[in-house]
Scaffold this motif. Sequence first.
Motif, mmCIF file in Angstrom:
data_model
loop_
_atom_site.group_PDB
_atom_site.id
_atom_site.type_symbol
_atom_site.label_atom_id
_atom_site.label_comp_id
_atom_site.label_asym_id
_atom_site.label_seq_id
_atom_site.Cartn_x
_atom_site.Cartn_y
_atom_site.Cartn_z
ATOM 1 N N LEU A 15 -4.247 7.307 7.868
ATOM 2 C CA LEU A 15 -4.681 8.680 7.674
ATOM 3 C C LEU A 15 -4.417 9.154 6.241
ATOM 4 C CD1 LEU A 15 -5.866 10.477 9.886
ATOM 5 C CD2 LEU A 15 -3.647 11.582 10.079
ATOM 6 N N PHE A 16 -3.218 8.827 5.726
ATOM 7 C CA PHE A 16 -2.835 9.388 4.439
ATOM 8 C C PHE A 16 -3.134 8.470 3.251
ATOM 9 C CE2 PHE A 16 -0.638 12.500 6.938
ATOM 10 C CZ PHE A 16 -0.725 13.624 6.152
ATOM 11 N N LEU A 17 -3.226 7.174 3.466
ATOM 12 C CA LEU A 17 -3.443 6.289 2.329
ATOM 13 C C LEU A 17 -4.809 5.622 2.336
ATOM 14 C CD1 LEU A 17 0.032 4.491 2.097
ATOM 15 C CD2 LEU A 17 -0.737 6.546 0.933
ATOM 16 N N VAL A 18 -5.156 5.036 3.462
ATOM 17 C CA VAL A 18 -6.383 4.239 3.483
ATOM 18 C C VAL A 18 -7.616 5.132 3.423
ATOM 19 C CG1 VAL A 18 -7.700 2.506 4.729
ATOM 20 C CG2 VAL A 18 -5.206 2.423 4.752
ATOM 21 N N MET A 19 -7.621 6.198 4.223
ATOM 22 C CA MET A 19 -8.822 7.029 4.256
ATOM 23 C C MET A 19 -9.152 7.675 2.909
ATOM 24 S SD MET A 19 -9.122 8.508 8.084
ATOM 25 C CE MET A 19 -10.659 9.319 7.767
ATOM 26 N N PRO A 20 -8.171 8.244 2.193
ATOM 27 C CA PRO A 20 -8.517 8.781 0.873
ATOM 28 C C PRO A 20 -9.104 7.719 -0.048
ATOM 29 C CG PRO A 20 -6.351 9.556 1.533
ATOM 30 C CD PRO A 20 -6.787 8.549 2.553
ATOM 31 N N LEU A 21 -8.513 6.520 0.023
ATOM 32 C CA LEU A 21 -8.975 5.436 -0.836
ATOM 33 C C LEU A 21 -10.421 5.069 -0.507
ATOM 34 C CD1 LEU A 21 -7.553 3.925 -3.052
ATOM 35 C CD2 LEU A 21 -6.938 2.154 -1.404
ATOM 36 N N LEU A 54 -12.023 14.727 2.394
ATOM 37 C CA LEU A 54 -11.718 14.335 3.776
ATOM 38 C C LEU A 54 -11.494 15.545 4.667
ATOM 39 C CD1 LEU A 54 -9.202 11.368 3.400
ATOM 40 C CD2 LEU A 54 -11.550 11.261 4.246
ATOM 41 N N ALA A 73 -10.123 13.313 -3.294
ATOM 42 C CA ALA A 73 -10.358 12.508 -2.096
ATOM 43 C C ALA A 73 -9.876 13.259 -0.845
ATOM 44 C CB ALA A 73 -9.640 11.163 -2.219
ATOM 45 N N LEU A 121 0.815 -1.217 0.000
ATOM 46 C CA LEU A 121 0.000 0.000 0.000
ATOM 47 C C LEU A 121 0.851 1.271 0.000
ATOM 48 C CD1 LEU A 121 -3.076 0.232 0.026
ATOM 49 C CD2 LEU A 121 -2.940 0.783 2.449
ATOM 50 N N PHE A 177 1.120 13.552 0.948
ATOM 51 C CA PHE A 177 0.582 12.344 0.327
ATOM 52 C C PHE A 177 1.434 11.909 -0.859
ATOM 53 C CE2 PHE A 177 -1.889 10.417 -3.079
ATOM 54 C CZ PHE A 177 -2.437 9.320 -2.430
ATOM 55 N N LEU A 212 0.925 3.372 -3.025
ATOM 56 C CA LEU A 212 -0.336 3.922 -3.551
ATOM 57 C C LEU A 212 -0.177 5.305 -4.188
ATOM 58 C CD1 LEU A 212 -3.448 3.341 -3.780
ATOM 59 C CD2 LEU A 212 -3.693 4.752 -1.751
ATOM 60 N N LEU A 231 4.971 10.553 -0.068
ATOM 61 C CA LEU A 231 5.065 9.552 0.999
ATOM 62 C C LEU A 231 5.959 8.344 0.694
ATOM 63 C CD1 LEU A 231 2.129 8.586 3.275
ATOM 64 C CD2 LEU A 231 3.560 6.792 2.365
ATOM 65 N N PHE A 236 -0.455 6.670 10.711
ATOM 66 C CA PHE A 236 -0.010 7.585 9.654
ATOM 67 C C PHE A 236 -0.472 7.093 8.286
ATOM 68 C CE2 PHE A 236 3.433 8.651 6.570
ATOM 69 C CZ PHE A 236 3.254 10.024 6.540
ATOM 70 N N LEU A 237 -0.256 5.805 8.017
ATOM 71 C CA LEU A 237 -0.646 5.269 6.717
ATOM 72 C C LEU A 237 -2.158 5.230 6.564
ATOM 73 C CD1 LEU A 237 1.950 2.373 6.293
ATOM 74 C CD2 LEU A 237 1.994 4.661 5.298
ATOM 75 N N TRP A 262 -14.728 13.947 6.843
ATOM 76 C CA TRP A 262 -14.463 12.987 7.917
ATOM 77 C C TRP A 262 -13.408 13.504 8.892
ATOM 78 C CZ3 TRP A 262 -13.957 7.698 4.931
ATOM 79 C CH2 TRP A 262 -15.231 7.350 4.434
#
Lengths: 276, 353, 298
Positions: free
Chosen positions: C39-45, A118, A114, A99, A149, A102, A152, C36-37, A124
């Motif tokens: 917040l920045f990767l999973v949530m946008p997805l 947020l 996105a 991941l 982002f 990403l 990262l 951290f991940l 959110w």
Amino acid sequence: MRSLRKPSVIPGFGLSLGFAAFYASLIVFIPLAALFAKAFTLTWSQFWDTVLDPQAVASYRLSLGAAFIGASINLVFGFIVAWVLVRYHFFGKKVVDALVDLPFALPTAVAGIALTTLYAPQGWIGQWLTPFNIKVAYAPLGVVVALTFIGLPFVVRTVQPVLEELEKEIEEAAASLGASRWHTFRRILLPALLPALLTGFALSFARAVGEYGSVVFISGNMPFKTEITPLLIVTKLEQYNYAGAAALAVVLLTFSFVLLLLINMLQHWSSKRAGG
Amino acid sequence: MSIEVKNIQKQFGEFTALDNVSLSFPTGELVALLGPSGCGKTTLLRIIAGLENPDGGVVHFHGEDATHVHVRQRQVGFVFQHYALFRHMTVFDNVAFGLSVRPRGKRPDKKEIAERVHDLLKLVQLDWLADRYPDQLSGGQRQRIALARALAVEPKVLLLDEPFGALDAKVRKDLRRWLRRLHDELHITSIFVTHDQEEAMEVADRIVVLNKGKIEQIGTPDEVYNNPATPFVYDFIGQVNLFHSRVNEGWAHIGEIKLPAPEHPQVRDHAAVAYVRPHDIELQALPGEGFISAVIDNISTAGAVLRIELRHALADDVIHVELPRSQERLLNLHPGSQVYARPTNSKIFLQNR
Amino acid sequence: MVGTVSSLGRRATRINHAVSEPFWVQFILITIALVFLALFLVMPLVAVFKEAFSKGIEVYFASLSEPDAWHAVKLTLLAAAISVPLNVIFGVSAAWAITKFRFHGKHALITLIDLPFAVSPVVAGLIYVLLFGAQGWFGPWLADHDLKIIFAVPGIVLATIFVTFPFVARELIPLMEEQGTSYEEASLTLGAGGWQTFWRVTVPSIKWGLLYGIILCNARAMGEFGAVSVVSGHIRGQTNTLPLHIEILYNEYQFAASFAAASILAGLALVTLVVKSFLEWQHTRDRERAARAALQEI
């Protein structure tokens, strides 16, 4: 050709180099040369006026500043992520590892909308920040979020392999000599990882400075406040001010080239260290 | 088929890899190119194969000029140092490769190829590995498959670059003997490159010693060992003791003793170095005519021979001596004991000013 | 998180304490990394898919079956279908020349290959506008011949080629450097020709690296926004790629439709990550197998 290369029995030199050089000039070299040519259709004073215009300077400040903060956040957290991925075992590690890339794979426009959703005041995450009067979307902080982002993966991916290659024996030796864990980390590990950390930071920074897609949605694009340099270039272009756009592009490019040079030097340093 | 190279010159930038090298390889012989790393031996092999172009000179195959014949048409079998087996192909496909890439008219049909491949795999005694991939083989097996692949195209010459270099000691010894037997069976003109003098001695019919891009000596293993042409060869092949001396009218004087130097009868008072092999030195407990007084520094009794280090009185220098084990008890040798040493065989080389 | 802690605990007993951190430090570090991940990767997805379906499945499919959406998908595929193969041919040629030969100017070529990574996407678009736009170098000539590059499909393709230019070459150069030239030489001594050697020896041995480069190149080609945005002109149904389509819908406050389109690209990104992980796994396995075979010997 004879003087150009050392003779070899392997065929295809002329064809492969010929095509590669032709294609690279057509796609990269000539268009970039055109950019510089266009920028210098301006006189020196015109060029400096464009480049040092207060709106432009404000945009540099935002682009560089936000990119720097974003890269710094990635330096710290990317290091922790790399450390955790290499040294510890936990459920779902493989998925987390995959991941991390990403931001490389997700189109910037998608990331942009996105993140905006947020961090919007009703979003959110945004709804938790509003009571504290913290504004992320449509504010400079939003630019930082977007640039964090997209930058990262860099620190994680440059530190990870170095950390994997690091011999456990060195740490064991330090421990056997009576060093505490924290001491070993600061005196042994950190110096060994420093080149990789800096390279990752620089790559993340370089990528963020030129970023456009993910930022335009979340920033709000207010001149002097949340307008990044790439956006200013687009604005100039939309006003048919081609030379002005080219001049700003030259500034941005020069900055990127300097960073690229720095990154190359860092990598050279880092490989020399690994070799020695 | 015989091979001849004449006046070969090869330069890599400032570095001279081969300097005016001429030599011939008779039909059916197994020849070793021997020398330290950087001596030009691999470059020479690659030039013969056509993988490298010489800057000057010619390569003749069976009397015909092959200098400008492309490696594809040269019909040489080349075994690479790390074998260069195609990792994505099975052993069978690797061996079949040379036959299957032939143009349509000359290509044998599938059945014929299969037969030939299996014959070759039998020859290298690895028929049972046909369906394996190179990654699943041991180093020794890979080496033999690489040889089978090279032989598949019915080469006129077989060239091997450090064929045993990547193997461990035990496998290496076995494969050495095996290669020698295979050559006796096939009698194909073969050249192999090595930096290991023992390997060259054991396997080759003839040895070419190279140093700094030049030929030092060509000869049978026996000639090269027993009659080295130059100090370099003496030094490179086997261990040797050096004695600084002065040559005068057919005798080399080392301190109070003298050694015969019949090859230099006319020389008068000239600096020279005497080369003496460790096993060409005899020891006795009592002084005698022509013996040098020395003290035993160290004795190593591991192995088939006794290895003794002497510190002699002439110069503060070490003499290496090898004796049969039976002498140990006879002479009652131990560190610190006084002995007397005498070279029984030597070769004297004059020193150039 | 619960699973995390229990498996970590099991593992911690086997870790040598002299060169490892106490359990609570590990726990905190893992938690920080995961938060951290997340917040920045999973949530946008997650947000992309949640917003896409916020108005229901019907709206989702309706917005995707719109003609403009369809056209954007087709144009995106077209741009990728042209730029990826061209960059593959370039990448293979450049890697072949750079890794199989020694020649003057090699470093200049390598630097040139890296260059597009350092160029802002906006600048990547701009350079083509300066060349082929109405006021550009070739602008008047193109206008005379009734050819259109900027604000048309060719411009989009060019910009896409530029931003995806390094991917394949960058993947292949280190790989082919490591493999050296002996495989090709072996093939030549066995009588194979140049093309036979290339197709039967070189290509199979670089196939995983090549695929890896193609996957990354394709992901970027289909998702590029900045560069394409500058040259496209945003003409609906004509010069809109999927990322541009997303932008237009978003700016028109058609959020559900915009996220529906975005969900396609997010899906593509996830597929890319899966394939990429598979290829990496494949590569590691290959290496381990080779290493094991080498060890057997000793």
